[in-house]
Design a protein around this motif. Structure first.
Motif, PDB file in Angstrom:
ATOM      1  N   GLU A 191     117.532  94.287  42.267  1.00  0.00           N
ATOM      2  CA  GLU A 191     118.067  96.060  40.755  1.00  0.00           C
ATOM      3  C   GLU A 191     117.522  94.576  39.890  1.00  0.00           C
ATOM      4  OE1 GLU A 191     122.478  95.873  41.629  1.00  0.00           O
ATOM      5  OE2 GLU A 191     121.952  98.283  42.398  1.00  0.00           O
ATOM      6  N   ALA A 192     117.853  93.259  39.608  1.00  0.00           N
ATOM      7  CA  ALA A 192     117.627  92.646  39.650  1.00  0.00           C
ATOM      8  C   ALA A 192     116.129  92.300  39.035  1.00  0.00           C
ATOM      9  CB  ALA A 192     117.713  90.917  40.089  1.00  0.00           C
ATOM     10  N   ARG A 193     115.247  92.461  40.084  1.00  0.00           N
ATOM     11  CA  ARG A 193     113.657  92.482  39.536  1.00  0.00           C
ATOM     12  C   ARG A 193     113.028  93.692  38.805  1.00  0.00           C
ATOM     13  NH1 ARG A 193     112.254  90.557  45.669  1.00  0.00           N
ATOM     14  NH2 ARG A 193     112.245  89.110  45.747  1.00  0.00           N
ATOM     15  N   ALA A 194     113.755  94.855  39.438  1.00  0.00           N
ATOM     16  CA  ALA A 194     113.741  95.867  38.558  1.00  0.00           C
ATOM     17  C   ALA A 194     114.229  96.028  36.865  1.00  0.00           C
ATOM     18  CB  ALA A 194     114.657  96.912  39.100  1.00  0.00           C
ATOM     19  N   GLU A 195     115.626  95.487  36.668  1.00  0.00           N
ATOM     20  CA  GLU A 195     116.502  95.324  35.468  1.00  0.00           C
ATOM     21  C   GLU A 195     115.732  94.131  34.601  1.00  0.00           C
ATOM     22  OE1 GLU A 195     119.467  93.787  33.995  1.00  0.00           O
ATOM     23  OE2 GLU A 195     120.094  94.556  35.307  1.00  0.00           O
ATOM     24  N   GLY A 196     114.682  92.900  35.264  1.00  0.00           N
ATOM     25  CA  GLY A 196     114.003  92.443  34.521  1.00  0.00           C
ATOM     26  C   GLY A 196     112.606  93.115  34.241  1.00  0.00           C
TER      27      GLY A 196
END
Length: 194
Positions: free
Chosen positions: A100-105
């Motif tokens: 999720e953090a990668r996608a959000e980033g």
């Protein structure tokens, strides 16, 4: 021989007395048996139950300790299994959070890239407008300066005063139109030559 015979008889009597020393008398056997039975009854009635109670209590404690140990071992195994399950869940959730953090980033980077591009376009448009405004202002200023110089020069050449603003404006406009037509003709002929 009588002496030998008396010696043999004395030896037999002393041998019988020696064996009698080892065998107790019948009344000693009876009294010893009575005392033994009394001690056995007291031991059986009072002492043996206390020993048995102590042994039963120890057996119960040992069995209880074994049962507690088995229960504790089962609880420890269940806690270990629960720990492994929670650890696996935590790893799964951590992987999910990382994704999720990668996608959000990536979304943030894309958004910032778009915003930067929009800002750059806006700044470029503002700069173009400012350059155009400055160019127009410079053109107006240059026109005024060229006009005043041309008027002054024309006044000197013609020998006539061109102080009249309308006349001055017409002369300047004609002069600039001639300059622009010369520049346009020069650019057109240069473009055709190439």
């Amino acid at each position: 021989m009588p002496t030998v015979h008396s010696a043999v008889l004395a030896a037999e009597d002393s041998a019988v007395e020696g064996i009698d020393l080892l065998i107790p008398a019948w009344y000693d056997i009876i009294w010893s048996s009575v005392v033994l039975v009394i001690i056995a009854i007291v031991f059986y009635k009072y002492i043996l139950p206390k020993f048995q109670a102590v042994l039963d209590e120890r057996t119960e404690k040992i069995e209880g300790g074994l049962a507690q140990a088995e229960t504790a071992q089962a609880e420890a195994a269940a806690a270990l299994e629960e720990y492994h399950q929670q650890l696996q869940e935590a790893r799964t959730e951590a992987a999910k959070i990382r994704e999720e953090a990668r996608a959000e980033g990536s979304a943030i980077v894309a958004e910032l890239r778009t915003k930067a591009q929009d800002d750059a376009t806006r700044i470029l448009e503002t700069a173009h407008r400012q350059v155009e405004a400055e160019r127009q202002q410079a053109s107006i200023s240059l026109r005024a300066d060229v006009g005043s110089l041309a008027t002054e020069l024309a006044s000197k050449i013609v020998g006539e005063s061109l102080e009249d603003h309308a006349r001055q404006s017409r002369v300047v406009d004609r002069f600039l139109a001639d300059l622009e037509s010369e520049n346009t003709a020069g650019v057109g002929s240069n473009g055709q030559e190439g």
